[in-house]
Structure formats: structure tokens, C-alpha cells
Design a protein around this motif. Structure first.
Motif, mmCIF file in Angstrom:
data_model
loop_
_atom_site.group_PDB
_atom_site.id
_atom_site.type_symbol
_atom_site.label_atom_id
_atom_site.label_comp_id
_atom_site.label_asym_id
_atom_site.label_seq_id
_atom_site.Cartn_x
_atom_site.Cartn_y
_atom_site.Cartn_z
ATOM 1 N N GLU A 17 0.817 -1.213 0.000
ATOM 2 C CA GLU A 17 0.000 0.000 0.000
ATOM 3 C C GLU A 17 0.850 1.262 0.000
ATOM 4 O OE1 GLU A 17 -3.579 0.391 1.252
ATOM 5 O OE2 GLU A 17 -4.076 -1.702 0.937
ATOM 6 N N ARG A 18 2.031 1.216 0.631
ATOM 7 C CA ARG A 18 2.826 2.429 0.826
ATOM 8 C C ARG A 18 4.202 2.414 0.178
ATOM 9 N NH1 ARG A 18 0.459 5.541 5.083
ATOM 10 N NH2 ARG A 18 2.324 6.790 4.929
ATOM 11 N N SER A 19 4.623 1.280 -0.385
ATOM 12 C CA SER A 19 5.959 1.255 -0.980
ATOM 13 C C SER A 19 5.989 0.335 -2.191
ATOM 14 C CB SER A 19 7.006 0.804 0.045
ATOM 15 O OG SER A 19 6.780 -0.539 0.403
ATOM 16 N N ALA A 20 6.978 0.591 -3.035
ATOM 17 C CA ALA A 20 7.137 -0.211 -4.249
ATOM 18 C C ALA A 20 8.615 -0.293 -4.602
ATOM 19 C CB ALA A 20 6.359 0.413 -5.410
ATOM 20 N N THR A 21 8.981 -1.408 -5.195
ATOM 21 C CA THR A 21 10.324 -1.588 -5.741
ATOM 22 C C THR A 21 10.161 -1.942 -7.205
ATOM 23 O OG1 THR A 21 11.089 -2.414 -3.605
ATOM 24 C CG2 THR A 21 12.504 -2.813 -5.508
ATOM 25 N N LEU A 22 10.884 -1.239 -8.055
ATOM 26 C CA LEU A 22 10.766 -1.443 -9.490
ATOM 27 C C LEU A 22 12.127 -1.687 -10.115
ATOM 28 C CD1 LEU A 22 8.731 1.108 -8.599
ATOM 29 C CD2 LEU A 22 8.050 0.829 -10.964
ATOM 30 N N LEU A 23 12.131 -2.395 -11.214
ATOM 31 C CA LEU A 23 13.292 -2.540 -12.077
ATOM 32 C C LEU A 23 13.009 -1.678 -13.300
ATOM 33 C CD1 LEU A 23 15.967 -3.840 -12.900
ATOM 34 C CD2 LEU A 23 14.647 -5.724 -13.871
ATOM 35 N N VAL A 24 13.914 -0.731 -13.570
ATOM 36 C CA VAL A 24 13.676 0.230 -14.644
ATOM 37 C C VAL A 24 14.844 0.215 -15.620
ATOM 38 C CG1 VAL A 24 13.307 2.671 -15.189
ATOM 39 C CG2 VAL A 24 12.337 1.702 -13.091
#
Length: 171
Positions: free
Chosen positions: A124-131
């Protein structure tokens, strides 16, 4: 085989059957309990709308903060102010302080473009992405241009309904 041996085997078979039934009952009870509990902590797996929103927000933010025009650095600075926080902002300030010194002499223009942004983890409050990000640079001083590619692990935190980038790690 004696009658006593037959009785012992029957009792052993009954005890074994009772243990198996008790084990099966416990297993069914546990499975039912697990089904009733939401164990999906990674919303990227199940919430496509939230995943799309964080992908769009982070991709847009990266394009804004990694695009730069020596003639008008204000939009990049404003984007950094509103879209970066924490460690990401500290890293960005170090990187762009050196850039701002050299850019006018080189007449440097940077244009960023996100090729792919994939959400690895989402709550709900955080995300980790590969960009995967491409950055084109153009220097009017020597009429050179170049494109560089970067793979980044990006951490974002949601605050007040908006996603802010809080970590950027080159891979």
C-alpha cells in the motif's frame, strides 16, 4: 500366524488409520485457515491497477528528473523537489551539482526515456521497481550526441496519495 498376532495387527492398523484421519483433519483445518487469510503481501502480483499507477508515476518522475536543459534547469530542479526524497534526493543532488557546473560550457541537453518499468514488489505504501532507462545527451559545443542506457532498482514511497522516489540504485 497366531490369533494374538492377528489382533495386534488389527489394533495397529486401527491406530494407524486413526492417526492418518487426525492428520488429514488437521491438514484440512490448516488449509481452510490459510484460504481465509490474505497472505498476498505483494500487490504487484494481484492488483494490476495499482501496479500500473506506480509504474506510470515512477516512469514519469524519472523522465522529468533525468531530463535537463542547460538553458532552463528550473523544470528539472522543480521535478527533483517534488518527486524525490531521502537517499534518492541526496544522490541526485550530488550528481546534478557536478552537471550544473559543466552543462553551460558544454551547452548540454539531456533527454531521458524509460524503456521498461517493472514492479517487483508493491504494498500500500511502498514499491520496488526494475527500470530500464535511456538518456540521450547532446552537446552543442562540439555537436556530439550519445545515448547511454541504465538499469536501475528504484524504490518509491507513497505519501499523501502520490508516489515519491526514495531510492535509486544502478544495477
Amino acid at each position: 500366524m497366531s490369533a494374538a498376532t492377528t489382533v495386534v495387527r488389527r489394533h495397529a492398523a486401527l491406530v494407524l488409520a486413526a492417526l492418518l484421519l487426525a492428520g488429514a483433519a488437521v491438514a484440512f483445518w490448516q488449509a481452510d485457515r490459510v484460504r481465509d487469510t490474505d497472505h498476498v503481501g505483494n500487490h504487484a502480483v494481484v492488483d494490476t491497477d495499482a501496479t500500473t499507477r506506480v509504474q506510470s508515476a515512477v516512469a514519469s518522475a524519472l523522465v522529468r528528473v533525468f531530463s535537463y536543459d542547460y538553458n532552463d534547469p528550473a523544470p528539472t530542479e522543480q521535478a527533483a523537489d517534488s518527486l524525490l526524497a531521502g537517499q534518492a534526493r541526496e544522490q541526485y543532488d550530488l550528481l546534478f551539482s557536478a552537471l550544473e557546473e559543466k552543462a553551460p560550457g558544454q551547452q548540454l541537453v539531456l533527454t531521458a526515456q524509460v524503456q521498461v518499468a517493472a514492479v517487483k514488489e508493491l504494498s500500500e505504501r511502498s514499491a520496488t521497481l526494475l527500470v530500464f532507462l535511456d538518456q540521450a545527451s547532446q552537446r552543442a559545443s562540439d555537436e556530439e550526441s550519445a545515448v547511454s542506457a541504465a538499469q536501475l532498482s528504484v524504490t518509491a514511497t507513497k505519501k499523501g496519495g502520490d508516489w515519491r522516489i526514495t531510492g535509486i540504485e544502478p544495477l
